[in-house]
Scaffold this motif. Structure first.
Motif, PDB file in Angstrom:
ATOM      1  N   SER A   1      41.833  36.558  42.819  1.00  0.00           N
ATOM      2  CA  SER A   1      41.537  35.475  41.864  1.00  0.00           C
ATOM      3  C   SER A   1      41.099  34.197  42.579  1.00  0.00           C
ATOM      4  O   SER A   1      40.286  33.423  42.058  1.00  0.00           O
ATOM      5  N   ASP A   2      41.624  33.993  43.817  1.00  0.00           N
ATOM      6  CA  ASP A   2      41.212  32.828  44.610  1.00  0.00           C
ATOM      7  C   ASP A   2      39.749  32.937  45.021  1.00  0.00           C
ATOM      8  O   ASP A   2      39.002  31.953  44.999  1.00  0.00           O
ATOM      9  N   VAL A   3      39.364  34.139  45.399  1.00  0.00           N
ATOM     10  CA  VAL A   3      37.965  34.397  45.770  1.00  0.00           C
ATOM     11  C   VAL A   3      37.065  34.175  44.561  1.00  0.00           C
ATOM     12  O   VAL A   3      36.006  33.542  44.645  1.00  0.00           O
ATOM     13  N   ALA A   4      37.508  34.712  43.406  1.00  0.00           N
ATOM     14  CA  ALA A   4      36.725  34.588  42.173  1.00  0.00           C
ATOM     15  C   ALA A   4      36.527  33.114  41.799  1.00  0.00           C
ATOM     16  O   ALA A   4      35.423  32.706  41.395  1.00  0.00           O
ATOM     17  N   LYS A   5      37.581  32.332  41.945  1.00  0.00           N
ATOM     18  CA  LYS A   5      37.505  30.905  41.591  1.00  0.00           C
ATOM     19  C   LYS A   5      36.513  30.166  42.484  1.00  0.00           C
ATOM     20  O   LYS A   5      35.688  29.367  42.009  1.00  0.00           O
ATOM     21  N   LEU A   6      36.579  30.433  43.811  1.00  0.00           N
ATOM     22  CA  LEU A   6      35.691  29.765  44.751  1.00  0.00           C
ATOM     23  C   LEU A   6      34.231  30.172  44.525  1.00  0.00           C
ATOM     24  O   LEU A   6      33.316  29.351  44.642  1.00  0.00           O
ATOM     25  N   ALA A   7      34.022  31.454  44.201  1.00  0.00           N
ATOM     26  CA  ALA A   7      32.662  31.950  43.988  1.00  0.00           C
ATOM     27  C   ALA A   7      32.157  31.689  42.564  1.00  0.00           C
ATOM     28  O   ALA A   7      31.000  31.973  42.251  1.00  0.00           O
ATOM     29  N   ASN A   8      33.068  31.187  41.705  1.00  0.00           N
ATOM     30  CA  ASN A   8      32.736  30.899  40.309  1.00  0.00           C
ATOM     31  C   ASN A   8      32.276  32.163  39.564  1.00  0.00           C
ATOM     32  O   ASN A   8      31.260  32.174  38.858  1.00  0.00           O
TER      33      ASN A   8
ATOM     34  N   LYS B   1      30.452  35.248  50.713  1.00  0.00           N
ATOM     35  CA  LYS B   1      30.632  33.961  51.373  1.00  0.00           C
ATOM     36  C   LYS B   1      32.047  33.428  51.119  1.00  0.00           C
ATOM     37  O   LYS B   1      32.712  32.909  52.030  1.00  0.00           O
ATOM     38  N   ALA B   2      32.526  33.577  49.876  1.00  0.00           N
ATOM     39  CA  ALA B   2      33.876  33.133  49.532  1.00  0.00           C
ATOM     40  C   ALA B   2      34.932  33.952  50.262  1.00  0.00           C
ATOM     41  O   ALA B   2      35.947  33.416  50.733  1.00  0.00           O
ATOM     42  N   ILE B   3      34.707  35.273  50.362  1.00  0.00           N
ATOM     43  CA  ILE B   3      35.640  36.155  51.079  1.00  0.00           C
ATOM     44  C   ILE B   3      35.768  35.723  52.532  1.00  0.00           C
ATOM     45  O   ILE B   3      36.868  35.639  53.092  1.00  0.00           O
ATOM     46  N   LYS B   4      34.616  35.430  53.141  1.00  0.00           N
ATOM     47  CA  LYS B   4      34.618  35.022  54.546  1.00  0.00           C
ATOM     48  C   LYS B   4      35.306  33.673  54.723  1.00  0.00           C
ATOM     49  O   LYS B   4      36.102  33.472  55.651  1.00  0.00           O
ATOM     50  N   GLU B   5      35.010  32.736  53.819  1.00  0.00           N
ATOM     51  CA  GLU B   5      35.573  31.388  53.912  1.00  0.00           C
ATOM     52  C   GLU B   5      37.090  31.402  53.763  1.00  0.00           C
ATOM     53  O   GLU B   5      37.810  30.686  54.455  1.00  0.00           O
ATOM     54  N   LEU B   6      37.587  32.258  52.871  1.00  0.00           N
ATOM     55  CA  LEU B   6      39.030  32.329  52.617  1.00  0.00           C
ATOM     56  C   LEU B   6      39.741  33.346  53.503  1.00  0.00           C
ATOM     57  O   LEU B   6      40.962  33.456  53.477  1.00  0.00           O
ATOM     58  N   ASN B   7      38.928  34.119  54.269  1.00  0.00           N
ATOM     59  CA  ASN B   7      39.484  35.207  55.099  1.00  0.00           C
ATOM     60  C   ASN B   7      40.316  36.164  54.247  1.00  0.00           C
ATOM     61  O   ASN B   7      41.431  36.551  54.597  1.00  0.00           O
TER      62      ASN B   7
END
Length: 346
Positions: A6-13, A39-45
């Motif tokens: 859900s964190d990835v989803a939020k960052l990637a909108n 990109k969001a996956i990579k940024e959040l690891n």
């Protein structure tokens, strides 16, 4: 803090379901959306939960490779070929060392039934023929290096009979008629095939095969040493020896030196496999070069096709080998294959 989907989803909108699709079925998602999510996956690891993924998709993205003996240098290049192709396709490799124990081979197979791997590459084929055939009907399975005649299973290897015949004929070309052979263990098909090739070459040139000239080794340096000592102790010793593999050939050369003799001046020695060490020691060993990396790479390629449900039309893949002529046989060094004897030569 644990990063969630859900964190990835939020960052990637995007919706969490979209993130899930990018990870499991990217072909259903547009390229732009894929790029945003990745990109969001990579940024959040973000690390996807592998166990949950296995449960949903009923796959592990894991391959099991069973080796007869991990201490043998030959298998390192084969394993590298498997590993590179696996990683390239998003799979990881679990290695099982059977230590030449058939029962242990069977124990590794149980991992397939426990759903801990999606498929298996066997670099050893010493289990019961019917058992292997039954496993291949239930799970993706590829045989590499070793093989079993008469099985309708995907296999990658070289022609060991032809290769052994070729290197024996090279010794015959050099004028040898008293040729010995140090075999591998005779319960292994590769040992039987290389002995067959040796015998074919001798028979086609009407040369006798002395029973005492055939000595059985166990793949190791030590057995190469001890079997060569036996041959040198004969009342009428051979003038050349074809050794099953380069490891035993190294031991054989050491035995010749310890006996106060020289290779190739007093006795010629040839090996098989083209291990890195065979071109470093003195004298350099004449040998058969197996395409070890390619065998592993092709085996993994076939396994991926089976895992993905693709039909394999050509199941028996026989790769090309090459004879590398070096110092240990007493002929000028060359890195090209020799021309075979004419078919009419007897």
């Amino acid at each position: 803090m644990s990063i969630k989907m859900s964190d990835v989803a939020k960052l990637a909108n995007v919706a969490p379901a979209t993130v899930s699709r990018v990870l499991s079925q990217p072909h259903l998602v547009s390229k732009d959306t894929q790029e945003k999510v990745l990109k969001a996956i990579k940024e959040l690891n973000y690390q996807p939960h592998m166990i949950a993924r296995q449960f949903r998709k009923k796959e592990t993205k894991t391959i099991l490779v069973v080796v007869p003996d991990i201490t043998r240098p030959f298998f390192s290049e084969v394993l590298k070929g498997i590993q590179h192709k696996a990683v390239e396709n998003g799979y990881r490799v679990i290695l099982g060392d059977a230590e030449n124990d058939i029962q242990r081979e069977g124990e590794y197979v149980d991992l397939l039934f426990q759903k801990q791997a999606d498929g298996m590459i066997l670099l050893t084929a010493r289990m019961d023929k019917n058992r292997i055939e039954e496993i291949s009907k239930q799970f993706p399975l590829v045989l590499a290096c070793e093989y079993i005649d008469g099985l309708d299973i995907s296999t990658v290897s070289i022609d060991n009979v032809s290769s052994a015949r070729k290197i024996t004929e090279h010794l015959i070309r050099l004028g040898h008629s008293k040729i010995a052979h140090i075999t591998g263990p005779m319960n292994v098909i590769l040992s039987r095939d290389r002995l067959k090739g040796f015998q074919q070459a001798m028979n086609s040139h009407s040369l006798p095969v002395e029973p005492t000239y055939i000595q059985e080794g166990d793949f190791s340096l030590e057995s190469g040493y001890h079997q060569m000592i036996k041959l040198l102790s004969l009342e009428n010793p051979p003038t050349s020896v074809f050794v099953f593999n380069d490891e035993m050939a190294l031991g054989s050369i050491k035995a010749v030196k310890d006996s106060g003799m020289k290779v190739p001046d007093d006795i010629a020695v040839v090996g098989f496999d083209n291990l890195n060490m065979s071109s470093i020691i003195e004298p350099n060993i004449t040998t058969i070069d197996q395409p070890k990396y390619e065998i592993g790479n092709k085996a993994m390629e076939l396994l991926l096709q089976l895992i993905n449900g693709k039909e394999i039309k050509k199941k028996k893949i026989v790769l090309k080998d090459e004879i590398l002529i070096r110092e240990s046989c007493g002929s000028p060094a060359s890195k090209r294959s020799i021309t075979p004897f004419p078919a009419s030569t007897k």
